[in-house]
Design an enzyme around this catalytic site. Structure first.
Site, short mmCIF file in Angstrom:
data_model
loop_
_atom_site.label_atom_id
_atom_site.label_comp_id
_atom_site.label_asym_id
_atom_site.label_seq_id
_atom_site.Cartn_x
_atom_site.Cartn_y
_atom_site.Cartn_z
N HIS A 1 25.02 37.86 99.32
CA HIS A 1 24.34 36.84 98.49
C HIS A 1 23.18 37.51 97.75
CE1 HIS A 1 22.84 32.44 98.06
NE2 HIS A 1 22.14 33.20 97.21
N HIS B 1 21.01 37.79 93.78
CA HIS B 1 20.79 37.43 92.38
C HIS B 1 20.32 38.68 91.66
CE1 HIS B 1 21.06 33.12 93.32
NE2 HIS B 1 20.49 33.47 94.45
N LEU B 2 21.18 39.21 90.81
CA LEU B 2 20.82 40.45 90.10
C LEU B 2 20.23 40.16 88.73
CD1 LEU B 2 23.88 42.72 91.04
CD2 LEU B 2 21.63 42.56 92.15
N ARG B 3 20.31 38.88 88.30
CA ARG B 3 19.79 38.49 86.97
C ARG B 3 20.48 39.29 85.87
NH1 ARG B 3 18.19 34.28 89.91
NH2 ARG B 3 16.06 34.39 90.69
N ASN C 1 24.22 32.20 88.71
CA ASN C 1 23.30 31.22 88.09
C ASN C 1 22.43 31.86 87.00
OD1 ASN C 1 21.95 32.66 90.18
ND2 ASN C 1 20.50 31.00 90.53
N LYS D 1 30.97 29.41 93.34
CA LYS D 1 29.73 28.90 93.92
C LYS D 1 29.51 27.44 93.56
CE LYS D 1 25.71 29.23 95.95
NZ LYS D 1 24.59 30.12 95.72
N HIS E 1 25.54 26.22 98.07
CA HIS E 1 24.10 25.97 98.26
C HIS E 1 24.01 24.60 98.92
CE1 HIS E 1 19.72 26.23 97.31
NE2 HIS E 1 19.86 24.94 97.57
N HIS F 1 22.66 31.00 102.86
CA HIS F 1 21.25 31.03 103.27
C HIS F 1 20.87 29.87 104.19
CE1 HIS F 1 21.14 28.34 99.85
NE2 HIS F 1 20.89 29.25 98.92
N LEU G 1 14.31 28.37 98.12
CA LEU G 1 15.15 27.25 98.54
C LEU G 1 16.41 27.78 99.21
CD1 LEU G 1 14.67 24.95 95.43
CD2 LEU G 1 13.80 24.55 97.74
N ASP H 1 19.87 36.86 99.65
CA ASP H 1 19.37 35.89 98.66
C ASP H 1 18.19 36.49 97.90
OD1 ASP H 1 19.25 33.61 97.11
OD2 ASP H 1 18.13 32.44 98.59
N HIS I 1 11.83 36.73 90.49
CA HIS I 1 11.21 35.96 89.41
C HIS I 1 9.94 36.70 89.02
CE1 HIS I 1 13.59 32.21 89.79
NE2 HIS I 1 13.62 32.49 91.09
N ALA J 1 11.31 28.90 92.65
CA ALA J 1 11.78 29.23 93.99
C ALA J 1 12.57 30.53 94.00
CB ALA J 1 12.66 28.10 94.53
C1 NCD Z 1 17.57 31.32 93.92
C2 NCD Z 1 17.30 31.87 92.51
O1 NCD Z 1 16.13 32.07 92.17
O2 NCD Z 1 18.26 32.13 91.79
N1 NCD Z 1 16.35 30.81 94.45
C3 NCD Z 1 16.07 30.56 95.76
O3 NCD Z 1 15.00 30.04 96.04
N2 NCD Z 1 16.90 30.90 96.72
C4 NCD Z 1 18.66 30.30 93.85
C5 NCD Z 1 19.28 29.96 95.18
O4 NCD Z 1 19.85 30.82 95.85
O5 NCD Z 1 19.24 28.79 95.59
ZN ZN Z 2 20.60 32.49 96.15
ZN ZN Z 3 20.91 28.75 96.90
#
Ligand code: NCD
Ligand code: ZN
Ligand code: ZN
Length: 349
Positions: A17, A19-21, A45, A103, A140, A178, A223, A251, A255, A267
């Site tokens: 899990h 997020h590489l953006r 996302n 997802k 999620h 998560h 989150l 996760d 940011h 978050a």
């Molecule tokens: C994640 C994100 O910033 O993309 N944020 C988080 O708080 N976990 C999104 C997610 O995994 O719910």
């Molecule tokens: Zn996530």
């Molecule tokens: Zn999530």
């Protein structure tokens, strides 16, 4: 190896899990995930979300192009489910090996989830297809009903959405992402082998009081939000149990600092540079280093039906430099750096 060892060598791990953006943020954070893990499930996302085979394939190409020279890191792509997503598109992307899972973001639940699913019934035809072809659904698991207390949203999701879903699709592979509660850990253990869960390093290390330790701590806000201490302890038991249903998912969710240190901070916790060290610390504290490999390197690939990685890494308790925040275009992303008596270091073995 004795459980109290201060070093461990394990098969190369994966992150189920991440997020590489995209763009400059991706370029700055990707080397950290690639240094820690052989593969990662790349969450979809983005803005706009990854809803088509073409978008996923182009995103994969951008990730591969941004990798440090010599890296053999492999991104595992995912599809972002919307109310109107085409089930044929989902099936095609899976058959063509572009994505490995889809997802479910309940609309409004988390970062960039506004295009997510407003009612699970809308995607029942897609879930039928996924069940038939063996494509995992990643969830999620929080309700978006704002009359439900934020600390209860995972548990209420399990009761209202997850349990009926598991009943309606008895063969669908599902990952509850998560997890943050004792109840989630229990439901997942009872629901195996087609049900799994990822557990983050931060949910093993912080509880909801940590968010307010000496003042509000925006960099610990993610989150699902961290819960009471009893839940953290239950998650540590679950992760270190060796049970096949629990696997590593950081996760990591970068940011820019100015968007978190704000009147309405967003978050997500960025932990890519410190993830394996943090897990090693937890497993060491629980006298379970001998089960770290199952959690980090075996259970995930087995759930997804993918080969285990070749190669090894070594984690050792040693004096280490404090991790540096990652500079990006005049701002920075703050690294989750748990305060620990001594630090763990990661190296190739
Ligand atoms: C994640 C994100 O910033 O993309 N944020 C988080 O708080 N976990 C999104 C997610 O995994 O719910
Ligand atoms: Zn996530
Ligand atoms: Zn999530």
């Amino acid at each position: 190896m004795s459980p109290a060892s201060t070093a461990v060598t394990i098969r190369r791990p994966d992150d189920w899990h991440a997020h590489l953006r995209d763009g400059a943020v991706m370029a700055a954070v990707l080397p950290h995930t690639a240094a820690q893990f052989a593969r990662a499930i790349v969450m979809p996302n983005l803005k706009p979300p990854v809803t088509t085979v073409a978008l996923a394939s182009a995103y994969r190409d951008r990730i591969l192009a941004a990798l440090p020279a010599g890296s053999d890191f492999r991104p595992l792509m995912t599809a972002y489910l919307t109310d109107s997503i085409d089930k044929a598109e989902i099936e095609r992307g899976f058959a063509d090996h572009v994505w490995v899972a889809a997802k479910l973001y309940p609309a409004g639940a988390t970062t960039n989830s506004q295009h997510g699913v407003t009612d699970i019934r809308h995607i029942y035809p897609v879930l039928e297809v996924m069940q038939r072809i063996g494509m995992p659904l990643l969830v999620h698991g929080e309700v978006t009903d704002h009359t439900v207390d934020i600390f209860d949203r995972e548990q209420v999701f399990i009761e209202r959405i997850l349990l009926p879903l598991l009943k309606d699709f008895p063969a669908l592979k599902v990952v509850l992402e998560h997890i943050t509660t004792a109840e989630a850990a229990e439901v997942v253990r009872e629901g195996g082998p087609r049900l799994g869960a990822t557990i983050t390093p931060h949910h093993l290390m912080i509880n909801r009081s940590s968010l307010f330790e000496g003042g509000i701590r925006p960099h610990l806000y993610c989150l699902p939000i961290a819960k009471r201490e009893r839940h953290r302890l239950a998650l540590r038991k679950a992760a270190t149990s060796g049970a096949a249903c629990y696997f590593l998912g950081t996760d990591t969710a970068p940011h820019l600092a100015h968007t978190k240190e704000a009147a309405c901070g967003c978050a997500g916790i960025f932990n890519a540079p410190t993830a394996m060290q943090a897990y090693a610390q937890v497993f060491h504290e629980e006298a379970a280093l001998d089960r770290l490999e199952a959690f980090a390197s075996l259970n995930g690939p087995r759930f997804y039906g993918l080969p285990l990685n070749e190669g090894k890494i070594r984690l050792a308790l040693a004096a280490a430099e404090a991790p540096q925040d990652v500079e990006i275009e005049g701002d920075r992303v703050v690294v989750f750096a748990p305060e620990c008596g001594a630090a763990w270091t990661l190296s190739a073995a």
